[in-house]
Motif scaffolding. Structure first.
Motif, mmCIF file in Angstrom:
data_model
loop_
_atom_site.group_PDB
_atom_site.id
_atom_site.type_symbol
_atom_site.label_atom_id
_atom_site.label_comp_id
_atom_site.label_asym_id
_atom_site.label_seq_id
_atom_site.Cartn_x
_atom_site.Cartn_y
_atom_site.Cartn_z
ATOM 1 N N THR A 136 48.247 -46.994 -48.602
ATOM 2 C CA THR A 136 48.178 -47.231 -50.044
ATOM 3 C C THR A 136 48.794 -48.561 -50.459
ATOM 4 O O THR A 136 48.299 -49.201 -51.369
ATOM 5 C CB THR A 136 48.844 -46.083 -50.840
ATOM 6 O OG1 THR A 136 50.194 -45.977 -50.403
ATOM 7 C CG2 THR A 136 48.136 -44.769 -50.628
ATOM 8 N N CYS A 137 49.902 -48.950 -49.797
ATOM 9 C CA CYS A 137 50.506 -50.215 -50.220
ATOM 10 C C CYS A 137 50.674 -51.180 -49.047
ATOM 11 O O CYS A 137 50.498 -50.800 -47.880
ATOM 12 C CB CYS A 137 51.823 -49.977 -50.956
ATOM 13 S SG CYS A 137 53.105 -49.352 -49.922
ATOM 14 N N PHE A 138 50.996 -52.405 -49.394
ATOM 15 C CA PHE A 138 51.084 -53.488 -48.406
ATOM 16 C C PHE A 138 51.976 -53.110 -47.231
ATOM 17 O O PHE A 138 51.613 -53.271 -46.066
ATOM 18 C CB PHE A 138 51.613 -54.750 -49.118
ATOM 19 C CG PHE A 138 51.733 -55.942 -48.234
ATOM 20 C CD1 PHE A 138 50.633 -56.743 -47.947
ATOM 21 C CD2 PHE A 138 52.958 -56.287 -47.669
ATOM 22 C CE1 PHE A 138 50.744 -57.862 -47.124
ATOM 23 C CE2 PHE A 138 53.078 -57.397 -46.839
ATOM 24 C CZ PHE A 138 51.969 -58.180 -46.574
ATOM 25 N N LYS A 139 53.177 -52.577 -47.552
ATOM 26 C CA LYS A 139 54.124 -52.322 -46.454
ATOM 27 C C LYS A 139 53.654 -51.195 -45.543
ATOM 28 O O LYS A 139 53.984 -51.187 -44.360
ATOM 29 C CB LYS A 139 55.535 -52.071 -46.988
ATOM 30 C CG LYS A 139 55.728 -50.796 -47.755
ATOM 31 C CD LYS A 139 57.186 -50.663 -48.163
ATOM 32 C CE LYS A 139 57.366 -49.362 -48.936
ATOM 33 N NZ LYS A 139 58.644 -49.250 -49.578
ATOM 34 N N ASP A 140 52.842 -50.248 -46.077
ATOM 35 C CA ASP A 140 52.268 -49.179 -45.215
ATOM 36 C C ASP A 140 51.417 -49.803 -44.109
ATOM 37 O O ASP A 140 51.462 -49.387 -42.964
ATOM 38 C CB ASP A 140 51.320 -48.255 -46.004
ATOM 39 C CG ASP A 140 52.037 -47.432 -47.030
ATOM 40 O OD1 ASP A 140 53.241 -47.241 -46.877
ATOM 41 O OD2 ASP A 140 51.359 -46.988 -47.979
ATOM 42 N N ILE A 141 50.638 -50.795 -44.477
ATOM 43 C CA ILE A 141 49.727 -51.422 -43.497
ATOM 44 C C ILE A 141 50.539 -52.210 -42.481
ATOM 45 O O ILE A 141 50.288 -52.131 -41.284
ATOM 46 C CB ILE A 141 48.680 -52.322 -44.202
ATOM 47 C CG1 ILE A 141 47.949 -51.543 -45.303
ATOM 48 C CG2 ILE A 141 47.684 -52.863 -43.179
ATOM 49 C CD1 ILE A 141 46.912 -52.344 -46.065
ATOM 50 N N VAL A 142 51.534 -52.949 -42.977
ATOM 51 C CA VAL A 142 52.375 -53.737 -42.058
ATOM 52 C C VAL A 142 53.038 -52.808 -41.043
ATOM 53 O O VAL A 142 53.021 -53.063 -39.837
ATOM 54 C CB VAL A 142 53.435 -54.541 -42.848
ATOM 55 C CG1 VAL A 142 54.397 -55.240 -41.889
ATOM 56 C CG2 VAL A 142 52.760 -55.556 -43.766
ATOM 57 N N LYS A 143 53.593 -51.692 -41.527
ATOM 58 C CA LYS A 143 54.272 -50.731 -40.635
ATOM 59 C C LYS A 143 53.305 -50.180 -39.602
ATOM 60 O O LYS A 143 53.634 -50.054 -38.427
ATOM 61 C CB LYS A 143 54.811 -49.547 -41.459
ATOM 62 C CG LYS A 143 56.258 -49.674 -41.850
ATOM 63 C CD LYS A 143 56.730 -48.353 -42.446
ATOM 64 C CE LYS A 143 57.818 -48.589 -43.469
ATOM 65 N NZ LYS A 143 58.077 -47.431 -44.302
ATOM 66 N N LEU A 144 52.115 -49.838 -40.055
ATOM 67 C CA LEU A 144 51.126 -49.250 -39.134
ATOM 68 C C LEU A 144 50.749 -50.253 -38.032
ATOM 69 O O LEU A 144 50.720 -49.894 -36.851
ATOM 70 C CB LEU A 144 49.873 -48.811 -39.914
ATOM 71 C CG LEU A 144 48.771 -48.189 -39.063
ATOM 72 C CD1 LEU A 144 49.180 -46.823 -38.513
ATOM 73 C CD2 LEU A 144 47.479 -48.054 -39.861
#
Lengths: 80, 153
Positions: A66-74
Protein backbone atom coordinates in the motif's frame (compact mmCIF):
# COMPACT_ATOMS: atom_id res chain seq x y z
CA UNK A 1 18.31 0.19 1.06
CA UNK A 2 19.00 3.67 -0.38
CA UNK A 3 19.60 2.13 -3.76
CA UNK A 4 16.25 0.34 -3.60
CA UNK A 5 14.52 3.60 -2.69
CA UNK A 6 16.11 5.46 -5.61
CA UNK A 7 15.24 2.72 -8.09
CA UNK A 8 11.69 2.52 -6.76
CA UNK A 9 11.19 6.27 -7.04
CA UNK A 10 12.40 6.14 -10.65
CA UNK A 11 9.90 3.36 -11.44
CA UNK A 12 7.04 5.14 -9.64
CA UNK A 13 7.76 8.35 -11.54
CA UNK A 14 7.02 6.52 -14.80
CA UNK A 15 3.45 6.04 -13.61
CA UNK A 16 2.63 9.36 -11.88
CA UNK A 17 0.83 11.60 -14.34
CA UNK A 18 0.27 14.42 -11.84
CA UNK A 19 3.82 15.48 -11.03
CA UNK A 20 2.84 17.67 -8.06
CA UNK A 21 2.12 14.52 -6.01
CA UNK A 22 5.85 14.37 -5.29
CA UNK A 23 5.81 17.67 -3.35
CA UNK A 24 4.71 16.03 -0.11
CA UNK A 25 6.26 12.65 -0.72
CA UNK A 26 7.71 10.68 2.21
CA UNK A 27 8.29 7.02 2.97
CA UNK A 28 4.79 6.62 4.39
CA UNK A 29 3.19 7.96 1.21
CA UNK A 30 0.39 5.74 -0.05
CA UNK A 31 0.85 4.61 -3.64
CA UNK A 32 -2.82 4.99 -4.50
CA UNK A 33 -4.09 7.90 -2.42
CA UNK A 34 -0.93 10.06 -2.22
CA UNK A 35 0.91 9.29 -5.46
CA UNK A 36 -2.36 8.85 -7.43
CA UNK A 37 -1.19 5.63 -9.05
CA UNK A 38 -4.16 3.32 -9.58
CA UNK A 39 -4.31 -0.33 -8.57
CA UNK A 40 -3.84 -1.66 -12.12
CA UNK A 41 -0.56 0.28 -12.39
CA UNK A 42 0.70 -1.47 -9.25
CA UNK A 43 0.83 -4.64 -11.36
CA UNK A 44 3.12 -2.78 -13.81
CA UNK A 45 5.29 -1.56 -10.95
CA UNK A 46 5.60 -5.08 -9.54
CA UNK A 47 6.55 -6.45 -12.97
CA UNK A 48 9.17 -3.68 -13.36
CA UNK A 49 10.60 -4.58 -9.93
CA UNK A 50 10.61 -8.31 -10.71
CA UNK A 51 12.63 -7.61 -13.84
CA UNK A 52 14.94 -5.10 -12.17
CA UNK A 53 15.83 -7.36 -9.23
CA UNK A 54 15.21 -10.77 -10.82
CA UNK A 55 12.75 -11.69 -8.08
CA UNK A 56 9.22 -13.06 -7.94
CA UNK A 57 6.45 -11.24 -6.12
CA UNK A 58 3.34 -13.30 -5.44
CA UNK A 59 -0.17 -12.01 -6.05
CA UNK A 60 -0.79 -12.12 -2.28
CA UNK A 61 2.29 -9.97 -1.65
CA UNK A 62 1.23 -7.58 -4.40
CA UNK A 63 -2.18 -7.06 -2.81
CA UNK A 64 -0.58 -6.01 0.50
CA UNK A 65 1.59 -3.27 -1.03
CA UNK A 66 0.00 0.00 0.00
CA UNK A 67 2.76 2.48 0.75
CA UNK A 68 6.28 3.27 -0.41
CA UNK A 69 8.03 1.72 2.58
CA UNK A 70 6.05 -1.56 2.20
CA UNK A 71 7.56 -2.01 -1.26
CA UNK A 72 11.07 -1.09 -0.12
CA UNK A 73 10.83 -3.62 2.75
CA UNK A 74 9.56 -6.35 0.45
CA UNK A 75 12.33 -5.83 -2.10
CA UNK A 76 14.95 -5.69 0.63
CA UNK A 77 13.68 -8.99 2.09
CA UNK A 78 13.80 -10.65 -1.34
CA UNK A 79 17.33 -9.65 -2.26
CA UNK A 80 19.04 -9.94 1.12
CA UNK B 1 -24.05 -23.59 -46.38
CA UNK B 2 -22.41 -22.62 -43.10
CA UNK B 3 -22.08 -25.37 -40.53
CA UNK B 4 -21.82 -24.04 -36.98
CA UNK B 5 -18.71 -25.30 -35.24
CA UNK B 6 -17.70 -25.36 -31.58
CA UNK B 7 -15.61 -22.30 -32.31
CA UNK B 8 -18.60 -20.41 -33.76
CA UNK B 9 -20.50 -21.31 -30.59
CA UNK B 10 -17.62 -20.03 -28.42
CA UNK B 11 -17.49 -16.74 -30.36
CA UNK B 12 -21.26 -16.17 -30.14
CA UNK B 13 -21.26 -17.09 -26.41
CA UNK B 14 -18.60 -14.46 -25.75
CA UNK B 15 -20.46 -11.77 -27.71
CA UNK B 16 -23.70 -12.61 -25.90
CA UNK B 17 -22.00 -11.84 -22.57
CA UNK B 18 -20.83 -8.35 -23.55
CA UNK B 19 -22.63 -6.01 -21.11
CA UNK B 20 -23.71 -3.35 -23.64
CA UNK B 21 -26.98 -2.32 -25.26
CA UNK B 22 -27.39 -2.04 -29.03
CA UNK B 23 -26.42 1.66 -29.18
CA UNK B 24 -23.12 1.01 -27.48
CA UNK B 25 -22.14 -2.45 -28.70
CA UNK B 26 -19.24 -2.34 -31.16
CA UNK B 27 -18.55 -6.01 -31.81
CA UNK B 28 -20.02 -7.89 -34.80
CA UNK B 29 -17.83 -10.96 -34.89
CA UNK B 30 -14.87 -12.60 -33.29
CA UNK B 31 -12.67 -14.29 -35.88
CA UNK B 32 -9.96 -15.75 -33.69
CA UNK B 33 -9.20 -16.18 -30.00
CA UNK B 34 -6.64 -17.92 -27.84
CA UNK B 35 -5.15 -17.08 -24.45
CA UNK B 36 -2.75 -14.53 -25.97
CA UNK B 37 -4.63 -13.03 -28.92
CA UNK B 38 -8.06 -11.98 -30.15
CA UNK B 39 -9.22 -10.77 -33.57
CA UNK B 40 -12.65 -9.32 -34.30
CA UNK B 41 -14.55 -6.92 -36.53
CA UNK B 42 -17.26 -4.28 -36.41
CA UNK B 43 -19.01 -2.27 -39.10
CA UNK B 44 -20.11 1.13 -37.84
CA UNK B 45 -23.74 1.90 -38.62
CA UNK B 46 -24.03 4.95 -40.87
CA UNK B 47 -27.07 5.96 -38.82
CA UNK B 48 -25.18 5.89 -35.48
CA UNK B 49 -26.14 8.85 -33.27
CA UNK B 50 -22.61 10.28 -32.98
CA UNK B 51 -22.31 11.00 -36.72
CA UNK B 52 -24.96 13.74 -36.32
CA UNK B 53 -22.61 15.75 -34.12
CA UNK B 54 -19.06 14.64 -34.90
CA UNK B 55 -18.37 16.68 -36.88
CA UNK B 56 -21.11 19.07 -37.93
CA UNK B 57 -19.56 19.68 -41.36
CA UNK B 58 -18.16 16.17 -41.94
CA UNK B 59 -19.19 13.05 -40.06
CA UNK B 60 -16.31 10.79 -39.07
CA UNK B 61 -16.06 8.16 -36.34
CA UNK B 62 -15.02 9.78 -33.03
CA UNK B 63 -11.72 8.71 -31.52
CA UNK B 64 -13.40 7.85 -28.21
CA UNK B 65 -15.73 5.47 -30.07
CA UNK B 66 -12.75 3.84 -31.81
CA UNK B 67 -11.11 3.33 -28.41
CA UNK B 68 -14.36 1.86 -27.09
CA UNK B 69 -14.57 -0.56 -30.04
CA UNK B 70 -10.92 -1.52 -29.50
CA UNK B 71 -11.65 -2.10 -25.83
CA UNK B 72 -14.77 -4.19 -26.48
CA UNK B 73 -13.18 -6.40 -29.14
CA UNK B 74 -9.56 -6.43 -28.05
CA UNK B 75 -9.97 -6.52 -24.28
CA UNK B 76 -13.47 -7.10 -22.88
CA UNK B 77 -14.17 -10.06 -25.20
CA UNK B 78 -10.74 -11.43 -24.36
CA UNK B 79 -11.33 -11.02 -20.61
CA UNK B 80 -14.65 -12.87 -20.91
CA UNK B 81 -12.76 -15.74 -22.51
CA UNK B 82 -9.81 -15.66 -20.09
CA UNK B 83 -12.13 -15.59 -17.06
CA UNK B 84 -14.61 -18.17 -18.49
CA UNK B 85 -17.38 -15.60 -18.10
CA UNK B 86 -19.06 -16.98 -21.24
CA UNK B 87 -19.80 -20.05 -19.11
CA UNK B 88 -21.33 -18.17 -16.16
CA UNK B 89 -24.14 -15.77 -15.34
CA UNK B 90 -22.07 -13.34 -13.28
CA UNK B 91 -22.75 -9.64 -13.81
CA UNK B 92 -19.62 -7.60 -14.36
CA UNK B 93 -18.39 -4.18 -15.42
CA UNK B 94 -15.21 -3.96 -17.48
CA UNK B 95 -13.41 -0.72 -16.57
CA UNK B 96 -10.46 0.94 -18.28
CA UNK B 97 -7.69 1.61 -15.75
CA UNK B 98 -5.00 3.10 -17.97
CA UNK B 99 -4.78 3.91 -21.64
CA UNK B 100 -2.25 5.32 -24.07
CA UNK B 101 -3.05 5.63 -27.75
CA UNK B 102 -1.80 6.93 -31.09
CA UNK B 103 -4.09 7.74 -34.01
CA UNK B 104 -2.90 7.51 -37.61
CA UNK B 105 -5.92 7.53 -39.93
CA UNK B 106 -9.53 8.69 -39.84
CA UNK B 107 -12.24 6.02 -39.78
CA UNK B 108 -15.05 7.16 -42.05
CA UNK B 109 -18.78 7.00 -41.38
CA UNK B 110 -20.08 3.44 -41.70
CA UNK B 111 -16.63 1.91 -42.20
CA UNK B 112 -15.79 -1.67 -41.21
CA UNK B 113 -12.88 -2.10 -38.82
CA UNK B 114 -10.75 -5.03 -37.74
CA UNK B 115 -9.28 -5.09 -34.24
CA UNK B 116 -6.39 -7.25 -33.05
CA UNK B 117 -5.66 -7.53 -29.34
CA UNK B 118 -2.38 -9.00 -28.13
CA UNK B 119 -2.19 -9.77 -24.42
CA UNK B 120 0.84 -8.36 -22.60
CA UNK B 121 -0.22 -9.89 -19.30
CA UNK B 122 -3.25 -10.97 -17.31
CA UNK B 123 -2.47 -10.74 -13.63
CA UNK B 124 -4.44 -9.92 -10.46
CA UNK B 125 -7.55 -9.54 -12.56
CA UNK B 126 -5.88 -6.87 -14.70
CA UNK B 127 -5.56 -7.41 -18.45
CA UNK B 128 -2.92 -5.35 -20.22
CA UNK B 129 -2.91 -5.53 -24.01
CA UNK B 130 -1.65 -3.86 -27.13
CA UNK B 131 -4.55 -3.29 -29.48
CA UNK B 132 -4.46 -2.35 -33.14
CA UNK B 133 -7.34 -1.09 -35.26
CA UNK B 134 -7.29 -1.47 -39.07
CA UNK B 135 -9.65 -0.11 -41.71
CA UNK B 136 -11.10 -2.03 -44.66
CA UNK B 137 -7.89 -1.43 -46.66
CA UNK B 138 -5.96 -3.13 -43.83
CA UNK B 139 -4.34 0.23 -43.00
CA UNK B 140 -3.36 0.78 -39.37
CA UNK B 141 -5.57 3.53 -37.94
CA UNK B 142 -5.05 3.37 -34.16
CA UNK B 143 -2.71 1.62 -31.76
CA UNK B 144 -3.28 1.61 -28.03
CA UNK B 145 -1.86 0.00 -24.97
CA UNK B 146 -4.36 -0.31 -22.16
CA UNK B 147 -5.20 -1.95 -18.86
CA UNK B 148 -8.69 -3.19 -18.10
CA UNK B 149 -10.05 -4.53 -14.83
CA UNK B 150 -13.30 -6.33 -14.08
CA UNK B 151 -15.62 -5.21 -11.32
CA UNK B 152 -18.19 -7.80 -10.32
CA UNK B 153 -21.68 -6.70 -9.31
Amino acid sequence: MENIKTNLINILKKYTLAKDVWKNFNENSSIISDLKINSARIVDIVIDLEEKYDIEITDEELEKLTCFKDIVKLIDSKIN
Amino acid sequence: MHIETNQDYLFSSIISKLPYGKDFLFVDEIQYIDKDKIVGTYKFKSSAYFYNSHFLHKPITPGVILIEAMGQIGMVSHLIFLNDLHLSNKNFMPLFSNLESSFYKIVERGEKIKVIGDKIYFRNNVLKSEIKLYNKLEELCVVCKAQLSLKYE
